[in-house]
Design an enzyme around this catalytic site. Sequence first.
Site, short mmCIF file in Angstrom:
data_model
loop_
_atom_site.label_atom_id
_atom_site.label_comp_id
_atom_site.label_asym_id
_atom_site.label_seq_id
_atom_site.Cartn_x
_atom_site.Cartn_y
_atom_site.Cartn_z
N ASP A 166 0.84 -1.21 0.00
CA ASP A 166 0.00 0.00 0.00
C ASP A 166 0.87 1.25 0.00
O ASP A 166 2.00 1.26 0.47
CB ASP A 166 -0.97 0.01 1.19
CG ASP A 166 -0.27 -0.06 2.53
OD1 ASP A 166 0.71 -0.81 2.67
OD2 ASP A 166 -0.71 0.66 3.47
N GLU A 191 0.06 -0.96 5.92
CA GLU A 191 1.13 -0.35 6.71
C GLU A 191 0.95 1.16 6.79
O GLU A 191 1.21 1.76 7.84
CB GLU A 191 2.49 -0.67 6.10
CG GLU A 191 3.67 -0.43 7.04
CD GLU A 191 4.21 1.00 6.98
OE1 GLU A 191 4.97 1.38 7.88
OE2 GLU A 191 3.86 1.74 6.04
N GLU A 192 0.50 1.76 5.69
CA GLU A 192 0.33 3.21 5.67
C GLU A 192 -0.98 3.65 6.32
O GLU A 192 -1.19 4.84 6.52
CB GLU A 192 0.38 3.73 4.22
CG GLU A 192 1.66 3.43 3.47
CD GLU A 192 2.85 4.24 3.98
OE1 GLU A 192 2.71 4.91 5.02
OE2 GLU A 192 3.92 4.18 3.34
N HIS A 209 6.28 10.03 0.50
CA HIS A 209 5.02 10.69 0.85
C HIS A 209 4.90 12.08 0.23
O HIS A 209 3.94 12.80 0.53
CB HIS A 209 4.85 10.79 2.37
CG HIS A 209 4.67 9.48 3.06
ND1 HIS A 209 4.02 9.34 4.25
CD2 HIS A 209 5.06 8.22 2.72
CE1 HIS A 209 4.01 8.07 4.63
NE2 HIS A 209 4.65 7.38 3.70
#
Length: 378
Positions: A71, A136-137, A351
């Site tokens: 993800d 995870e995100e 990000h």
Amino acid sequence: MSDTLSLTEALIARASVTPDDQACQALMIERLAAIGFACETIESDGVTNLWAVKRGTDSGGKLLAFAGHTDVVPTGPLEQWSSPPFTPTHRDGKLYGRGAADMKASLAAFVVASEEFAAQCPEHRGSLAFLITSDEEGPATDGTVKVVEALKARGTRLDYCIVGEPTSNATLGDMVKNGRRGSMTGKLVVKGVQGHIAYPHLAKNPVHLLAPALAELVAERWDDGNDYFPPTTWQVSNLHSGTGATNIIPGHAEVMFNFRFSTASTVEGLQNRVHAILDRHGLNYDLKWIVSGLPFLTPRGALSDALAHAIFDETGVRTELSTTGGTSDGRFIARICDQVVEFGPPNGTIHKIDEHVEVRFIEPLKNVYRRVLEALIA
């Protein structure tokens, strides 16, 4: 185009915004199954997880796992990207796309390193595994932690685990994470008595009551850290009180704060010290705690040594062990594995708009992973 670069591009092209895997794991399973991995999909509340194992010839041999996530975080404003975030694009020696550095280059390098290792060492003694999640995100409540719980229930432990987080700074290999601080949030409500601001003797201002305790919390030295961790930090993240009117003493004050703490402190110890300070100031309060991650630490050992040697042999860079940064899924894996480290490409653009990875790092990244396999489970 190398196999690693091609697979990285294929993974980037799948818009796997958390927790939607977008069949990234299916693509990995196809490659892994072809070289003898037994692949198991574990789904939980919309999250897709993969546990895949290729057994070695020695039933008592070491088990090394590659861990990571398919993800990615949302793209942000599309118009600010120089190219579509899910269209892998090359410019000036860089591969652009959401997830390029965090962490689809690492996933591709894991897979191709495993393929090369299987071809070179078909009779490898130790076992190799993949622990991959699509959560995870996000909240991280249905991802790696669920797989770890399942493995723990089966009595499965890992000897070594490499998490493919982007840990490098200026160049590939200059930093490896051998631990992470824990994270604990407190939600504090201090109760007062609302009243007219012209008659303070008929009210109790919770902000005034809180202020001395807040000053003490700010000044407190929670620990001195240790050889691997800096001192524990305490920070206010949110502070709110009042109705917005200028003539009302508020009835309560809300404070949200966060500890980033090392193995030099414990959850219970930190909580008890906060309560002691608040109680000493005679506050009427409610305090709720949220522990989102415990600290973990892997002292120098077989895994960190093998990784450091592999990095130097491949890149000429002498790596630094560090515990800086936020939390990762390593905090869950440490429950079933004594040696957990994180290593991946530079993290300067993760990000961000126009996230990218330098193409020149992709093949060496794969080679480092393969060298570790050769050192530990061949």
